[in-house]
Design an enzyme around this catalytic site. Structure first.
Site, short mmCIF file in Angstrom:
data_model
loop_
_atom_site.label_atom_id
_atom_site.label_comp_id
_atom_site.label_asym_id
_atom_site.label_seq_id
_atom_site.Cartn_x
_atom_site.Cartn_y
_atom_site.Cartn_z
N ILE A 134 0.83 -1.21 0.00
CA ILE A 134 0.00 0.00 0.00
C ILE A 134 0.86 1.25 0.00
O ILE A 134 0.55 2.24 -0.67
CB ILE A 134 -0.94 -0.02 1.22
CG1 ILE A 134 -1.96 -1.16 1.07
CG2 ILE A 134 -1.66 1.31 1.39
CD1 ILE A 134 -2.77 -1.40 2.32
N TYR A 289 -1.33 -6.37 17.60
CA TYR A 289 -1.59 -5.57 16.39
C TYR A 289 -2.85 -4.72 16.56
O TYR A 289 -2.85 -3.53 16.27
CB TYR A 289 -1.74 -6.51 15.18
CG TYR A 289 -2.02 -5.80 13.88
CD1 TYR A 289 -1.00 -5.15 13.19
CD2 TYR A 289 -3.30 -5.78 13.33
CE1 TYR A 289 -1.24 -4.50 11.99
CE2 TYR A 289 -3.56 -5.14 12.14
CZ TYR A 289 -2.53 -4.50 11.47
OH TYR A 289 -2.78 -3.85 10.29
#
Length: 410
Positions: A134, A289
């Site tokens: 990305i 995370y």
């Protein structure tokens, strides 16, 4: 102008019937010419919509006037000219309610869709983790539209390879690779110092880099790895570049978070700051995370509160679910899982669309403190909207950095 004549059905409402042509005035209003009866209309002959051209010419285009005084357009990249305004393809529908923002993009939009028709020459951006996935697609799209982009990468070789790929797409692209290791406060300080010494402005700071599924490990700063790379490192980077952002205003900070911020514990949706960096005996990679991604949104909210008075805004976003990028490289089961779902998830360039939207969309000028998914504003978790927690996390992170820097200096 005369009313449109009787129309023949076509495959699309937006498609013009035979004999009709779309044109624009010098003031940017779109009109429609009917060559069959020599009439014109401000409204689309099928939909009745009215449109207007806004914004600058696409990157590489300029206006000129011929010997008869007629305006034409020059495409310098492809070395051609036309009397048709290239912005016609991106004309926006005129709304009777100027406060209503149309949803222009969705889950299928790509970074380049978001940037269609934009010339961002003269803008400077930093994209962390821009060597792949990305981050690369974000840097590529910006560079193809005139932005001077700094690829902030831990690995200089992969960063230079990424820059070469961008240059192959557009030889005139302005891309620079600079080393940045978010797992090292020393590296972050060196990066910020090197950027500041170049005396470049900074209009867009995209905090994109992150790790997923990493085992428990302490960085050289004695901070848990996932927590430092995904949150603490970007927190320190933004703080060191804050004055540059203020001087460059209007400027934007983009914080790439995740829907995983909604799942921060097995038993509770509350974030315990005393264990925000999970200790080894309680460590679970997926939860670590999720906690770091919640911190990203809280950080974005507090950043916007502090910096928006200086015309520097910040928004957080979710790029997409389980996009196949290098983020899943830490453990082979994750790589297999990401590979299996790849046909059903966004591509990297689709994942970059929301980052690009937050960094460049005109409708977000002066707008911050929001959370986006599929280029659309949405509500994050209740915990992510806790402004008191956002302030407390800021102080907690600041103390962690001060302590780490103090220990490093010993």
């Amino acid at each position: 102008m005369a009313a449109p004549s009787t129309l023949i059905d076509t495959d699309s409402d937006e498609e013009l019937p035979a004999g009709w042509e779309e044109r624009s005035t010098g003031g940017g209003r779109v009109y429609y010419a009917n060559h069959q009866d020599q009439s014109t209309s401000w409204s689309h002959p099928r939909t009745g919509k009215r449109k207007r051209i806004t914004g600058e010419l696409p990157f590489g285009w300029s206006k000129a006037v011929d010997e008869k005084g007629r305006q034409f357009f020059v495409d310098h990249l492809n070395k051609r000219t036309t009397y048709t305004d290239p912005r016609l393809a991106f004309a926006m529908e005129e709304s009777s309610d100027p406060t209503k923002l149309a949803q222009r993009f969705d889950a299928y939009s790509t970074a380049l869709h978001v940037l269609q028709g934009r010339d961002l020459s003269g803008q400077y951006a930093i994209v962390t983790g821009a060597n792949s996935g990305i981050g690369f697609e974000t840097a590529l799209g910006m560079a193809l539209h005139g932005v001077h982009v700094v690829l902030a990468c831990r690995d200089l070789k992969s960063g230079n390879d990424a820059a070469s790929k961008i240059k192959k797409r557009l030889d005139q692209a302005k891309v620079v690779v600079m080393q940045l290791d978010l797992a090292s406060l020393r590296s972050i300080q060196q990066f910020a110092r090197n950027y500041t010494l170049r005396e470049w402005p900074l209009h867009m700071l995209v905090c994109n880099a992150g790790i997923f599924g990493a085992p428990w490990e302490l960085t050289e700063d004695k901070i848990e790895m996932t927590f430092q790379v995904n949150h603490v490192g970007h927190f320190h980077l933004v703080n060191l570049l804050t004055e540059t952002l203020k001087k460059s205003a209007p400027a934007r900070i983009v914080m790439v978070s995740s829907e995983s911020h909604r799942f921060i514990d097995f038993y509770s949706s509350k974030l315990d700051l005393s264990e925000v960096a999970m200790p080894k005996d309680k460590f679970w990679p997926i939860l670590a995370y999720g906690r770091s991604k919640l911190c990203n949104i809280l950080h974005s909210t507090e950043l916007n509160r502090r910096l928006s008075p200086h015309n520097v805004t910040c928004n957080a976003l979710h790029p997409g679910n389980m996009i196949y990028t290098g983020i899943s490289k830490n453990w082979w089961p994750y790589r297999i899982m990401f590979l299996m779902v790849r046909p059903f998830t966004k591509s990297a360039t689709q994942g970059a669309s929301t980052s690009m939207f937050c960094a460049t969309a005109r409708e977000l000028e002066g707008v911050g403190g929001m959370y986006f998914n599929h280029c659309c504003a949405c509500m994050p978790s209740d915990e992510a909207q806790n402004t008191e927690l956002a302030t407390a996390l800021w102080d907690h992170t600041d103390n962690i950095i001060k302590e780490a820097l103090s220990n490093n200096s010993l």
